[in-house]
Design an enzyme around this catalytic site. Structure first.
Site, short mmCIF file in Angstrom:
data_model
loop_
_atom_site.label_atom_id
_atom_site.label_comp_id
_atom_site.label_asym_id
_atom_site.label_seq_id
_atom_site.Cartn_x
_atom_site.Cartn_y
_atom_site.Cartn_z
N ASP A 82 0.85 -1.19 0.00
CA ASP A 82 0.00 0.00 0.00
C ASP A 82 0.89 1.25 0.00
O ASP A 82 1.87 1.31 0.76
CB ASP A 82 -0.87 -0.05 1.27
CG ASP A 82 -1.91 1.03 1.33
OD1 ASP A 82 -2.41 1.45 0.27
OD2 ASP A 82 -2.28 1.44 2.46
N ASP A 104 2.19 5.26 -5.35
CA ASP A 104 1.42 6.49 -5.13
C ASP A 104 2.25 7.71 -5.52
O ASP A 104 3.04 8.21 -4.73
CB ASP A 104 0.97 6.58 -3.67
CG ASP A 104 0.15 7.83 -3.41
OD1 ASP A 104 -0.11 8.58 -4.39
OD2 ASP A 104 -0.22 8.07 -2.26
N GLU A 134 -3.06 5.88 -8.10
CA GLU A 134 -3.94 6.87 -7.50
C GLU A 134 -3.88 8.16 -8.29
O GLU A 134 -2.81 8.63 -8.64
CB GLU A 134 -3.55 7.13 -6.04
CG GLU A 134 -4.40 8.22 -5.38
CD GLU A 134 -4.23 8.29 -3.85
OE1 GLU A 134 -3.98 7.24 -3.23
OE2 GLU A 134 -4.34 9.39 -3.31
N HIS A 210 -9.65 5.17 -0.46
CA HIS A 210 -8.74 5.19 0.68
C HIS A 210 -9.39 6.05 1.76
O HIS A 210 -10.27 6.83 1.47
CB HIS A 210 -7.40 5.81 0.28
CG HIS A 210 -6.54 4.89 -0.52
ND1 HIS A 210 -5.23 4.64 -0.22
CD2 HIS A 210 -6.81 4.15 -1.61
CE1 HIS A 210 -4.73 3.79 -1.10
NE2 HIS A 210 -5.67 3.48 -1.96
N GLY A 212 -11.05 4.82 4.29
CA GLY A 212 -12.34 4.18 4.53
C GLY A 212 -12.70 4.09 6.01
O GLY A 212 -13.80 3.70 6.35
N ASN A 232 -10.20 0.55 1.47
CA ASN A 232 -9.07 0.50 2.41
C ASN A 232 -9.54 0.92 3.79
O ASN A 232 -10.14 1.99 3.94
CB ASN A 232 -7.96 1.45 1.95
CG ASN A 232 -7.18 0.90 0.76
OD1 ASN A 232 -7.63 0.00 0.08
ND2 ASN A 232 -6.01 1.47 0.53
ZN LIG Z 1 -4.32 5.39 1.28
#
Ligand SMILES: [Zn+2]
Length: 287
Positions: A82, A104, A134, A210, A212, A232
């Site tokens: 992640d 990311d 992302e 993301h 979450g 997530n």
């Molecule tokens: Zn994230």
């Protein structure tokens, strides 16, 4: 069952209208609790470790742990990196056997985000692994000055950048911004379901949320209905478990407690929290 990629589980979730939980771990008890919950619920699951958690559990140890749990579990498990912050970390994880990574570069320019993401997509696909990218900027509420929750509109992913990002990178899953915030919500988030829906109509790839943690069950369900296939979830689960552990230790004040009793308690608390989320996300019995 075995180690799978995002492509083995997300398109089916998208088609059938449920979401897969992607749960972070930064210690062994949490990882074991997540897998135990998914097994009891007969749900596919994404077991993920964030690069920002490497100080607590380094990639080498954390990766081996997750891969071992996945290979010996009775359900499909994606072992996912992640928020990889650079190519080197993503490549290291893929070489270890991770079935999925996220690079990311959302804080960089769209052009740089696209070119770097494309590079990692080519590398991962050659190994049979999947990639999450992302696009759009997701704010982080990490306790050092709070974002302006009513003024995040500028950071929402636009339909045109989502389309371009998908077409030019070939990613397998796309994290977008429609109002969620990383970490703990200190104010009620303003979610833009219309924007989410428009993006879901414009790009065929499964969408990821993301931040979450702390959404209501209704907000999870609305997000899934409007196109989210991977959720997530970490911060609230972690805080719930430490709260439960504190209560447990307080209740044992007069007794000696072995460390493994505390470990088992953490595992149990994580498992119960995750089982509830799996039921809300609708992925129970989909393994
Ligand atoms: Zn994230």
């Amino acid at each position: 069952m075995t180690l799978v990629t995002l492509n083995d589980i997300l398109p089916k979730a998208k088609k059938e209208g449920y979401a897969i939980g992607a749960f972070n771990y930064a210690d062994m008890n949490t990882a074991r609790g997540i897998i135990a919950a998914a097994e009891e619920e007969k749900s596919p699951v994404v077991l993920q470790i964030a690069e920002s958690h490497f100080p607590y559990l380094p990639l080498r140890e954390g990766g081996k742990l997750a891969l071992d749990l996945a290979e010996n579990s009775s359900i499909p498990v994606v072992v996912h990196l992640d928020h990889g912050t650079d190519m080197e970390t993503c490549i290291k994880a893929l070489r270890m056997g991770f079935s999925s990574v996220m690079l990311d570069f959302s804080q960089k320019s769209l052009a740089e985000n696209i070119s770097k993401t494309k590079e990692i997509v080519d590398f991962a696909h050659a190994l049979g692994a999947s990639v999450e990218g992302e696009v759009g900027v997701m704010t982080r509420d990490a306790g050092k000055g709070k974002p302006d929750y009513n003024n995040l509109t500028d950071t929402y992913t636009t339909v045109s950048e989502a389309k371009q990002f998908y077409e030019e990178t070939g990613i397998d899953a796309m994290a977008i911004s429609y109002g969620t915030v990383h970490g703990i919500y200190r104010e009620k988030p303003v979610l833009n379901f219309d924007r989410l829906h428009e993006i879901a109509e414009a790009v065929p790839v499964p969408l990821v949320v993301h931040g979450g943690s702390g959404l209501t069950d209704e907000e999870y369900k609305n997000s899934i209905k409007n196109g989210i296939s991977k959720i997530n979830y970490y911060s609230v689960m972690s805080f719930n478990a430490t709260k439960g552990l504190r209560e447990y230790l307080d209740s044992k004040k007069e007794q000696q407690v072995f460390l493994y009793d505390a470990d088992l308690k953490i595992m149990e608390l994580v498992k119960e929290d995750i089982k509830n989320k799996i039921e809300v996300f609708g992925s129970a019995n989909k393994a």
